[in-house]
Design an enzyme around this catalytic site. Structure first.
Site, PDB file in Angstrom:
ATOM      1  N   TYR A  14     -12.549 -12.856  -0.033  1.00 28.56           N
ATOM      2  CA  TYR A  14     -11.886 -11.590   0.346  1.00 28.56           C
ATOM      3  C   TYR A  14     -11.711 -10.723  -0.902  1.00 28.56           C
ATOM      4  O   TYR A  14     -11.081 -11.154  -1.879  1.00 28.56           O
ATOM      5  CB  TYR A  14     -10.540 -11.938   0.978  1.00 28.56           C
ATOM      6  CG  TYR A  14      -9.507 -10.831   1.058  1.00 28.56           C
ATOM      7  CD1 TYR A  14      -8.243 -11.015   0.505  1.00 28.56           C
ATOM      8  CD2 TYR A  14      -9.763  -9.632   1.719  1.00 28.56           C
ATOM      9  CE1 TYR A  14      -7.261 -10.033   0.594  1.00 28.56           C
ATOM     10  CE2 TYR A  14      -8.792  -8.641   1.814  1.00 28.56           C
ATOM     11  CZ  TYR A  14      -7.538  -8.851   1.252  1.00 28.56           C
ATOM     12  OH  TYR A  14      -6.581  -7.866   1.347  1.00 28.56           O
ATOM     13  N   LYS A  31      -3.120 -11.264  11.226  1.00 30.26           N
ATOM     14  CA  LYS A  31      -4.422 -11.468  11.858  1.00 30.26           C
ATOM     15  C   LYS A  31      -4.280 -12.113  13.227  1.00 30.26           C
ATOM     16  O   LYS A  31      -4.818 -11.648  14.213  1.00 30.26           O
ATOM     17  CB  LYS A  31      -5.319 -12.336  10.970  1.00 30.26           C
ATOM     18  CG  LYS A  31      -5.412 -11.857   9.535  1.00 30.26           C
ATOM     19  CD  LYS A  31      -6.021 -10.465   9.421  1.00 30.26           C
ATOM     20  CE  LYS A  31      -6.053 -10.014   7.977  1.00 30.26           C
ATOM     21  NZ  LYS A  31      -6.557  -8.635   7.816  1.00 30.26           N
ATOM     22  N   ILE A  53      -4.478 -17.707   7.062  1.00 26.87           N
ATOM     23  CA  ILE A  53      -4.016 -16.573   7.863  1.00 26.87           C
ATOM     24  C   ILE A  53      -4.866 -16.316   9.104  1.00 26.87           C
ATOM     25  O   ILE A  53      -4.426 -15.607   9.999  1.00 26.87           O
ATOM     26  CB  ILE A  53      -3.884 -15.270   7.048  1.00 26.87           C
ATOM     27  CG1 ILE A  53      -5.239 -14.743   6.596  1.00 26.87           C
ATOM     28  CG2 ILE A  53      -2.940 -15.454   5.875  1.00 26.87           C
ATOM     29  CD1 ILE A  53      -5.135 -13.358   5.928  1.00 26.87           C
ATOM     30  N   ASP A  90      -5.229 -20.596   2.164  1.00 23.90           N
ATOM     31  CA  ASP A  90      -4.834 -19.379   2.853  1.00 23.90           C
ATOM     32  C   ASP A  90      -5.321 -19.507   4.288  1.00 23.90           C
ATOM     33  O   ASP A  90      -6.515 -19.417   4.553  1.00 23.90           O
ATOM     34  CB  ASP A  90      -5.465 -18.173   2.140  1.00 23.90           C
ATOM     35  CG  ASP A  90      -5.115 -16.845   2.790  1.00 23.90           C
ATOM     36  OD1 ASP A  90      -4.841 -16.827   4.014  1.00 23.90           O
ATOM     37  OD2 ASP A  90      -5.125 -15.828   2.100  1.00 23.90           O
TER      38      ASP A  90
END
Lengths: 470, 488
Positions: free
Chosen positions: A145, A272, A232, A230
């Site tokens: 990302y 998200k 998410i 992570d």
């Protein structure tokens, strides 16, 4: 300019990257079905806009929570004063249970180990401040990302060293890539403090396999470093596989209550899975009390608004809602992803087979003039300015191979998606490659499909289907 | 041995920032918070509990706020009246913020400065409360190792907000009670010249926390001139702008720079928040307003680390756009603050307890120097412990605010109702009358025996209640609100 800090005068914010430039172009000329039908379609924004109706209907049935009341009485005054950085207990409890539900209730999360933050942006930065000194490094698998360059490095002074992943094995993390990255960090004189992975991956749209997770846990154990996972996108898993969290692996390896577990930290967010990025709800989960304590104090710099905590604690405490939501969310994401994938196929374009996320990792290598990042940027500019689609070039995600693009699908209506695919197909057909396709489309698609199948077969490797796992 | 090694390993695995004390919460001053948390006052359930007078919150107009929210369901994106906006607001994470939010905040800032100055909504940058705003400003204006001048006494949170993660230093500018703690150019010059670190700016809080005083026009001009001359930044924390009452006038730095034609505005920045003026600390609305374009640009990018919840932006945009409500709110808030302030200060006057004359803020700066055995911070600390543990009032000792002189205490008044204030004053009355009694006894005994009195205080209390000396760090510098306690 010497009157300003180097953080201001440098471009450590990372926003000169093409990832953000595409956004800027979109802002200048945004598509609107009626007002601006020739405008740019935003496919560079990983947002989940597919399930607002479910939340809106919940709000209609829950007027107390919706109007900040408890038992019919307004509690606005109390909420207005609530600024305890420990967060609302009922909210953290609801978050913990939601995270458990997403993981099939196979693992437990202790609400006291959750630290709230203003989005995962803030959560990731805070973890860096807690784990790394300026100049220390975290290893990240590429592609990653683009926001991490800002979130992890900008104000913390930490460094990112890439773990190079390649399309040859579906961008999976390998032991040799990990070791190479670790050694590279040392060559650069950087102390490695940990590994950060996004699972499911942004931008790949794939969940890490059990093999990769085991590899990561073994790696951080042997090097005595941290692992930040992570997660998410954990609630966006739509493939037939279940989402495997790093917490599952720690449990299965019987590493709970060990030192290793104290070095594994999970980052979560409701941006998200629930499609609520505006509400700025992020969380750090850590088994290390010192991290929880330090991060809690740091959360003063970005607490979650109390009215938001109150609303969401009511929403997430409604188990009937959460189970219905998760199921429906996954259905809709799967259907939308299929639509994108088949639309791309009809344009002679394949993607990495994905089972999660709000985007696909699209292979446009065959559309490049040369196998270079310059060619990738040229192609990207054509797609942004001529085709009027904002998509994210792989180079902005630090991909080592040119020609890959992240294309989002969950932030628009079906009609808009269809239009985007139509524009793309028209563009492809107008290029040399496209003309080749139209001449021998049947053969080409056949061979592309074979490639797709072999990718599929490779990712769902035998080690993931060992009968004794669940 | 193995355990020690493991612990040492753990320690090394965390950053120094995480493992260290930079958050400032291991200070003994948190003892007061702890005492309150363990035994919070309640008029019925815990009449002997500790009264919280260490929390600068504006709780006097919550009823007006609640009424407005109930009467304006369309301001919520969750009610039937407002849900049509739910999805647009829920996905809105643009770090520019909702335009209507910025416009409404700009108008509110103008109103709280008596409409004497205009604020440009495009310069409004969000942050995670004033806490987040200060940290961001520090990141923008200074490099690790640089320093900001800060007049003393100052808000204890600055030690964390400006220094902890930024690596910036605070250089105190000493202010004295002899002139009402005014900031003098001499003190500024001395601090600047003697600073051992490169000075990048001057941070003022106006109205002042903990003093409650406002800076007059001449003083503000001299501060602008001083910082301009030195080529350093001026950061004005104006979060108490609307808490002036009575005759007091608040003059913003924004107003003053209009009167200085050759002012270098690139060096002028304001930190604002709705936590104090509107009593909304839970909603985390912090604002950075800079006259420097580059700072606005970069602070905006940094605001990604602490944006205001879009749900809150939407509510506040609606609320602050209601002109009648805002006018009424500010008017009533000032009246009620004046009232509560008068109640406290009249009570103190009657007891012969001094306080710094000031007309703003949510607290008074109380003078207990004559109760100290010696003019030392050790004495102040001992007196403070008596006040917290025996008188059962959590007040903030001047030492925690880096005051140069011992014996001053910040006492908050806007976070309690009339009844609680009465109780607090009664306890102070009892405290002072006990002191008087002891004083008489002492005088008589000293006259008889001509011995020195070995007491830890100038006067001691013969109290049968057990004196607990705990030095634990509390969970939080801010005690849980009634909302949290009700749920635990």
């Amino acid at each position: 300019m010497k009157q300003l800090s180097t953080k201001v005068t440098s471009n450590g914010h990372g926003q000169d990257s093409s990832y953000f430039l595409g956004w800027e172009e979109y802002e200048k000329n945004p598509y609107d079905e009626i007002k601006n039908p020739n405008g740019m379609i935003q496919m560079g924004l990983a947002e989940n806009q597919l399930c607002f109706d479910l939340i809106e209907s919940w709000l209609a049935k829950n007027p107390d929570a919706a109007s900040l009341k408890r038992n019919g009485q307004s509690i606005f005054k109390e909420l207005a004063l609530f600024q305890d950085y420990h967060g609302m207990p009922e909210f953290k409890k609801a978050m913990a249970e939601f995270m458990e539900e997403i993981r099939g209730n196979r693992v437990t999360f202790n609400p006291k180990k959750i630290v709230l933050a203003a989005g995962s942006t803030s959560a990731n930065e805070t973890l860096m401040f807690c784990l790394a000194e300026p100049g220390d490094a975290f290893l990240l698998p590429t592609p990653y990302y683009p926001g991490f360059d800002r979130d992890l490095k900008w104000r913390t002074g930490a460094e990112i060293v890439p773990i190079h992943c390649s399309s040859s094995n579906g961008f999976q993390i390998t032991e040799s890539a990990l070791q190479q990255a670790y050694q590279q960090a040392h060559k650069l004189g950087l102390k490695v403090k940990g590994v950060l992975v996004t699972n499911p991956s942004n931008p790949l749209g794939t969940a890490l396999t059990r093999r990769e997770l085991n590899l990561l846990v073994d790696f951080i154990t042997s090097k005595n470093i941290h692992l930040i996972s992570d997660e998410i996108y954990s609630g966006t898993m739509f493939g037939f596989e279940q989402f495997i969290s790093v917490m599952d692996v720690l449990k299965d390896k019987k590493l709970e209550n060990t030192d290793v577990t104290k070095r594994v930290h999970v980052v979560y967010s409701l941006s998200k899975d629930l499609g609520l990025p505006g509400f700025r709800v992020g969380a750090i989960y850590s088994n290390d009390d010192m991290i929880v304590s330090a991060a809690t104090k740091m959360s003063s710099f970005g607490l979650v608004s109390s009215q938001t905590q109150y609303l969401l604690s009511a929403l997430l405490s409604d188990k009937k809602f959460t189970s219905q939501y998760l199921e429906e969310n996954q259905k809709r994401l799967k259907s939308r992803q299929k639509r994108l994938v088949s639309g791309l196929e009809s344009a002679g374009i394949t993607c990495l087979r994905s089972n999660a996320g709000l985007f696909c990792w699209v292979d446009m290598r065959h559309l490049l003039d040369t196998n270079t990042f310059e060619a990738e940027l040229d192609l990207w500019k054509k797609i942004v300015y001529n085709v009027k689609l904002n998509i994210s070039p792989g180079s902005s995600c630090h991909c080592t191979e040119p020609g890959w693009f992240r294309v989002c699908f969950a932030n628009m209506s079906e009609d808009t998606l269809d239009l985007a695919l139509k524009r793309l197909k028209t563009f492809v057909e107008s290029t040399d490659c496209g003309r080749m396709i139209s001449r021998s489309s049947h053969e080409r698609l056949k061979s592309l499909r074979k490639k797709t199948v072999s990718n599929w077969v490779f990712r769902v490797s035998w080690s993931d289907r060992v009968p004794d796992e669940r | 041995m193995v355990a020690l090694t493991a612990e040492k390993q753990d320690h090394n695995l965390l950053s120094r920032m995480a493992a260290g004390d930079g958050h400032g919460e291991n200070s003994a001053y948190f003892d007061g918070w702890k005492a309150y948390e363990e035994n919070p006052f309640h008029p019925i359930d815990r009449p002997d509990g500790v009264i919280q007078m260490g929390l600068a919150e504006n709780q006097l107009c919550g009823d007006l706020m609640r009424k407005w929210v109930l009467e304006h369901p369309e301001a919520s994106i969750c009610t039937a009246e407002g849900v049509n906006q739910f999805s647009d607001i829920a996905i809105f994470q643009d770090y520019h913020g909702l335009p209507e939010f910025r416009q409404a905040v700009a108008k509110f800032m103008e109103k709280t400065r008596n409409n004497k100055v205009k604020f440009d909504p495009d310069r409004i940058v969000m942050s995670g409360g004033a806490t987040g705003a200060h940290e961001t400003v520090a990141f923008c204006l200074a490099n690790p190792g640089d320093g900001f001048l800060v007049p003393t006494p100052y808000y204890p949170g600055f030690d964390r907000d400006l220094r902890w993660r930024t690596g910036v230093n605070l250089v105190p500018v000493t202010c004295h009670s002899s002139n009402g703690f005014k900031i003098t150019v001499e003190a500024l010059d001395a601090a600047y010249e003697n600073a051992r670190v490169p000075v990048k700016g001057l941070l003022i809080t106006n109205p002042s926390n903990p003093l409650g005083t406002t800076l007059d026009r001449d003083c503000l001009k001299s501060l602008v001139k001083f910082t301009n001359d030195k080529g350093i930044h001026l950061i004005a924390d104006e979060i108490y702008a609307a808490t002036t009452f009575g005759e007091s006038e608040f003059i913003s730095v924004a107003e003053v720079i209009e009167e200085i034609p050759d002012c270098n505005r690139d060096l002028i920045h304001i930190v604002y928040s709705l936590s104090k003026d509107m009593g909304l600390p839970g909603l985390r609305i912090g604002i950075i307003y800079s006259y420097n374009n580059r700072v606005v640009q970069i602070a905006r990018k940094m605001s990604s680390f602490g944006l205001v919840s879009s749900q809150t932006q939407h509510l506040i945009a609606k609320m602050l756009s209601d002109k009648d409500f805002v006018d009424e709110f500010i008017r009533k808030s000032k009246l009620r603050l004046a009232e509560r302030h008068a109640e406290l200060t009249t009570g103190l006057d009657g007891l012969g307890i001094g306080w710094l004359k000031a007309g703003a803020g949510l607290f008074i700066w109380m003078d207990l120097r004559n109760l100290l055995k010696t003019a030392t911070f050790d004495s102040e600390m001992e007196l403070w412990r008596v006040i917290v543990h025996k008188v059962k009032l959590n007040v903030s000792p001047g030492g925690s605010c880096h005051c140069h002189e011992p014996g001053w205490f910040r006492v908050c008044f806007a976070n309690m109702d009339h009844q609680t204030m009465e109780t607090a004053l009664e306890r102070i009355r009892v405290f002072t009358s006990q002191i008087e009694e002891e004083s008489l006894k002492l005088t008589k005994q000293m006259a008889k025996k001509k011995k020195c009195w070995q007491s830890s205080l100038r006067l001691s209390f013969k109290d049968t209640r057990r004196f607990e000396e705990g030095f634990f760090s509390p969970h939080s510098p801010v005690p849980p609100s009634p909302l949290v306690r009700a749920q635990i």
